[in-house]
Design an enzyme around this catalytic site. Sequence first.
Site: not given
Ligand code: ADP
Length: 216
Positions: A15, A172, A128
């Site tokens: 993403k 996750r 990564r």
């Molecule tokens: P990835 O898609 O690789 O899991 P992100 O950078 O999108 O990485 O997210 C890292 C962390 O940030 C998630 O595991 C969560 O803890 C938090 N997070 C990100 N976006 C959200 C969301 N929309 N709702 C709740 N927690 C979020």
Amino acid sequence: MKKRLVLLGAPGSGKGTQAEMITRQFGIPVTSPGAILRREKDLGTSLGIETAEIIQHGGLVPDDTIVKLIEDWLRLHGAHGFVFDGFPRTLRQAESLRAILVRHRTPLELAIWLEVSEETVRDRISGRLQCRSCGFVTSVSAGNFAERSICPYCEGPLVRRNDDDSTVLQNRLNEYHAKTEPLARFYEEGGLLHRIDGNRDREAVFGDISRLLGAA
Ligand code: ADP
């Protein structure tokens, strides 16, 4: 051309990479709650400190906190479209987003789901590396980053994210299956969902996204 979209998919589905390519190629502003919260933590703000523990254990940050971030961002940057990377991640977030966009009279145009196998996720996340300064993402197997962990763009340090460790990744993925996967149905019913095979290289995936946006 479509300019209001969300990118959905498992951790490691690409993403962030695709969001970056979309903004560079088409100028649509992008935001990612995960990236915002990592920056807040590095800056030592109360939001960053309060959410760091949840993130480090692979849980989801409370919906209200995330929705507020997005609402503030849309107020400032949303006039020319948006790409959300990693939002929404729960049904409540998706419903809140719909309500906010109705108020702004700027309905969502596309929900793109990057589908990847669990093997792809584990491969990508285990190697990564991310630049602590500019956020550039790469892999230990690309170039000679394993020996010299310096960002090619800004010379910042390339580091592993502390939530990329394999037990945290499992949490996750569990959160993803339980809370995010049900969004497919939500967006399918709204006629917005498009699934793309995210196991392929970044250019092939980007080609499909460009066609969906009406740009290719
Ligand atoms: P990835 O898609 O690789 O899991 P992100 O950078 O999108 O990485 O997210 C890292 C962390 O940030 C998630 O595991 C969560 O803890 C938090 N997070 C990100 N976006 C959200 C969301 N929309 N709702 C709740 N927690 C979020």
